[in-house]
Design a protein around this motif. Structure first.
Motif, PDB file in Angstrom:
ATOM      1  N   MET A 194       0.830  -1.196   0.000  1.00 16.54           N
ATOM      2  CA  MET A 194       0.000   0.000   0.000  1.00 16.54           C
ATOM      3  C   MET A 194       0.866   1.248   0.000  1.00 16.54           C
ATOM      4  N   THR A 195       2.126   1.131   0.435  1.00 14.52           N
ATOM      5  CA  THR A 195       3.047   2.275   0.411  1.00 14.52           C
ATOM      6  C   THR A 195       3.416   2.626  -1.026  1.00 14.52           C
ATOM      7  N   VAL A 196       3.685   1.618  -1.826  1.00 16.76           N
ATOM      8  CA  VAL A 196       4.117   1.858  -3.204  1.00 16.76           C
ATOM      9  C   VAL A 196       2.915   2.149  -4.113  1.00 16.76           C
ATOM     10  N   HIS A 197       1.787   1.422  -3.888  1.00 18.57           N
ATOM     11  CA  HIS A 197       0.604   1.572  -4.745  1.00 18.57           C
ATOM     12  C   HIS A 197      -0.540   2.177  -3.929  1.00 18.57           C
ATOM     13  N   LYS A 198      -0.392   3.423  -3.585  1.00 20.20           N
ATOM     14  CA  LYS A 198      -1.400   4.077  -2.748  1.00 20.20           C
ATOM     15  C   LYS A 198      -2.732   4.233  -3.474  1.00 20.20           C
ATOM     16  N   SER A 199      -2.709   4.421  -4.790  1.00 24.35           N
ATOM     17  CA  SER A 199      -3.956   4.638  -5.547  1.00 24.35           C
ATOM     18  C   SER A 199      -4.523   3.322  -6.115  1.00 24.35           C
ATOM     19  N   TYR A 200      -4.032   2.162  -5.606  1.00 23.34           N
ATOM     20  CA  TYR A 200      -4.450   0.869  -6.166  1.00 23.34           C
ATOM     21  C   TYR A 200      -5.946   0.649  -5.984  1.00 23.34           C
ATOM     22  N   ALA A 201      -6.432   0.914  -4.763  1.00 19.37           N
ATOM     23  CA  ALA A 201      -7.858   0.661  -4.495  1.00 19.37           C
ATOM     24  C   ALA A 201      -8.747   1.609  -5.301  1.00 19.37           C
ATOM     25  N   LYS A 202      -8.266   2.820  -5.552  1.00 21.22           N
ATOM     26  CA  LYS A 202      -9.057   3.793  -6.299  1.00 21.22           C
ATOM     27  C   LYS A 202      -9.046   3.478  -7.799  1.00 21.22           C
ATOM     28  N   ASP A 203      -7.842   3.173  -8.311  1.00 19.88           N
ATOM     29  CA  ASP A 203      -7.732   2.900  -9.755  1.00 19.88           C
ATOM     30  C   ASP A 203      -8.355   1.561 -10.137  1.00 19.88           C
ATOM     31  N   PHE A 204      -8.292   0.576  -9.223  1.00 23.21           N
ATOM     32  CA  PHE A 204      -8.827  -0.771  -9.507  1.00 23.21           C
ATOM     33  C   PHE A 204      -9.766  -1.173  -8.387  1.00 23.21           C
ATOM     34  N   PRO A 205     -11.000  -0.722  -8.438  1.00 23.83           N
ATOM     35  CA  PRO A 205     -11.959  -1.005  -7.365  1.00 23.83           C
ATOM     36  C   PRO A 205     -12.185  -2.513  -7.203  1.00 23.83           C
ATOM     37  N   VAL A 206     -12.549  -2.891  -5.998  1.00 20.85           N
ATOM     38  CA  VAL A 206     -12.807  -4.294  -5.683  1.00 20.85           C
ATOM     39  C   VAL A 206     -14.001  -4.796  -6.501  1.00 20.85           C
ATOM     40  N   LYS A 207     -13.890  -6.031  -7.021  1.00 21.27           N
ATOM     41  CA  LYS A 207     -14.934  -6.707  -7.807  1.00 21.27           C
ATOM     42  C   LYS A 207     -15.280  -5.975  -9.099  1.00 21.27           C
TER      43      LYS A 207
END
Length: 569
Positions: free
Chosen positions: A1-14
């Motif tokens: 989560m430190t390196v990919h902080k925008s992961y959840a925003k750019d790739f939403p769950v499901k």
């Protein structure tokens, strides 16, 4: 989560975006891993190919070092066959990586032999009964090799014949030596001797001696159950054929053939004459007394080339004067008669040969031949030679309508008497085999056949009698099948209802009628361990024979998985 902080925003769950991203990452990972797994898979494929080629070489009884010749030929052929292929480089690389060196082929044969031996042991454990055949012969360096074949019968009444082992006898080949060597093998392999039904041998004194023979020692041993033993049918048939007393014909024919073949110039000139005359054959055969079909083939060829032989001898004055028999009408008639009789004996011999022969069929062949001999005697008594084509042609050539046939009749009578005398081993088997082939016959005497069945296979006579009566009145069994020892009839019988008859059918199916398989194996052995491979060890000889003769297929995947797969270097 430190390196990919925008992961959840750019790739939403499901979401579909996340699913596509995950799949893409997996594909990238697999591509990176393939850098390591692809060489491993190629090495395993090359190893499996190496095993397959090794088995082909062993099947064709080739040397271990021939693997390198095979690879060289494969590379040369591939270079031309795949010249226009886009992936030619990959194909050539795969061929080059196949391990086919001499040492590798040797190891592959050893490993496959062990795998086949394991499969054979599993079948021996699962079979209900088995029979053995024994024979002994010497290899290229005069080591006596004891060959043992096994015929197994399974619960569904199917039979399988395989080579069990080949055991070297370094010293004497007496019955005690054969017995000790075989018992050592039994101890090592844990062979379940309690399943043994019969032993077939070639009739040699070391095998069938009453006191010190191998079979006698087996019967004295507590390790063996009660078993049947008998002399090979084919060997007995061959001995019956030797009763023909026509030495004057054979001596002259053999002497002429040897005189032609012994001198290089004589042989070349005779072959040139045959080629010039357009003969069907280009040479004379030599007679070898120990070969079953030798005499018949030799006489057939000699009689066919007789005009050319006479013509050739005319130009050799020293020989022409020595062989006046070639102009003697009686001698020529004797030659034609002997050719006809030996051909008939050879036909019987060929009928008895082969793998998977049931003893009932072999006994039937012998009985049929005896019936034919009786017919020949009657025809000769009537001065009818229609069953002797060569003799009939010779008499026609000589212009004789009739000839003294009493001597020929006596020869046939002697052969018939010898057949009647020799085949006593199978007197107890024949009525049981006849009953098992057709148990519903109206002439089946239960009081007579039940004791014979019980005595032959050590069964309870009263129980066998009850089962026969039950079987003959079993309407369902009669409607469902046609009887026959080798068919599926006896497999229809419930074991709970017909235990003794099923056991009898199993034992009868397991019987060997001859030692043909051993004799055939020795022919393979002479090719495998030839004068060019005299250093072949006994273990490697056994491995090569097992691969050449067994019907089992090695488990290539399992063998490759247990090997350290590396490409050829």
């Amino acid at each position: 989560m430190t390196v990919h902080k925008s992961y959840a925003k750019d790739f939403p769950v499901k979401s579909a975006v996340r699913t596509e991203k995950v799949n893409n990452l997996r594909r990238q990972l697999a591509a990176k891993q393939a850098v390591f797994t692809r060489p491993v898979n190629k090495s395993k494929t090359a190893t499996i190919a190496s095993y397959r080629v090794s088995r082909v070489l062993a099947k064709h009884k080739k040397c271990f070092k021939d693997g390198e010749v095979f690879k060289e030929a494969f590379v040369e052929a591939a270079d031309a066959l795949f010249a226009d292929f886009k992936n030619k480089k990959e194909i050539m690389s795969a061929i080059q990586e196949t391990q086919l060196s001499r040492n590798t082929i040797t190891r592959r044969c050893e490993t496959m032999s062990e795998d086949i031996e394991r499969q054979l042991r599993n079948d021996i454990e699962s079979c209900l009964c088995f029979s053995l055949q024994f024979d002994e012969s010497t290899d290229a360096v005069d080591v006596a090799q004891l060959c043992v074949f096994i015929r197994m019968v399974f619960h569904n009444m199917t039979a399988k014949e395989e080579i069990l082992t080949i055991l070297p006898l370094k010293g004497h080949t007496r019955g005690s030596d054969v017995f000790d060597t075989f018992m050592e093998f039994v101890s090592k392999s844990h062979l379940p001797l309690f399943k043994l039904t019969s032993i077939t041998t070639d009739g040699a004194p070391s095998m069938v001696g009453h006191t010190a023979g191998f079979v006698a020692l087996c019967k004295q041993s507590e390790s063996f159950p009660d078993f049947l033993n008998y002399h090979c049918i084919i060997h007995q048939q061959g001995l019956c054929g030797k009763i023909l007393n026509m030495k004057d014909v054979m001596d002259v024919a053999i002497k002429i053939a040897c005189s032609f073949r012994a001198r290089s110039l004589q042989r070349r000139l005779f072959r040139a004459q045959l080629e010039e005359a357009g003969a069907d054959h280009t040479d004379l055969l030599l007679h070898t007394d120990v070969r079953w079909l030798s005499r018949g083939k030799f006489l057939e060829r000699f009689l066919e080339l007789l005009p050319e032989i006479k013509e050739f001898l005319k130009h050799t004055t020293t020989h022409a004067a020595a062989y006046t028999q070639l102009e003697d009408g009686q001698w020529l008639a004797d030659l034609a008669f002997l050719t006809d009789v030996t051909n008939k004996i050879n036909d019987l011999n060929l009928e008895l040969q082969g793998k998977g022969k049931h003893i009932a069929n072999m006994i039937s062949s012998v009985n049929t031949f005896k019936t034919k001999l009786r017919l020949l005697v009657r025809r000769l008594q009537q001065c009818d030679v229609r069953n002797f084509p060569h003799l009939e042609a010779e008499l026609r050539r000589q212009g004789k309508d009739s000839v003294e046939l009493a001597r020929y009749e006596q020869q046939i009578q002697n052969i018939l008497l010898e057949f009647e005398r020799r085949f006593t081993d199978f007197a107890s088997i024949e009525p049981v085999a006849q009953f098992l082939c057709f148990p519903f016959g109206e002439n089946v005497d239960v009081d007579c056949i039940a004791p014979k069945v019980a005595t032959l296979f050590s069964l309870d006579s009263s129980a066998v009698e009850n089962e026969i009566l039950t079987l003959q009145n079993d309407i369902e069994i009669k409607c469902r099948a046609t009887p026959g020892i080798t068919g599926e009839f006896w497999n229809l019988l419930l074991e709970e209802k017909y235990p003794n008859l099923r056991q009898c059918a199993l034992n009868m199916t397991s019987l060997f009628g001859s030692t043909y398989l051993c004799e055939s194996a020795f022919s393979h052995m002479k090719i495998i361990k030839s004068k060019y491979r005299t250093t072949l060890t006994d273990d490697h000889l056994a491995a090569c024979l097992r691969l050449a003769l067994n019907s089992y297929c090695p488990d290539y995947e399992k063998l490759a998985a247990s090997s350290q797969c590396q490409k050829s270097h």
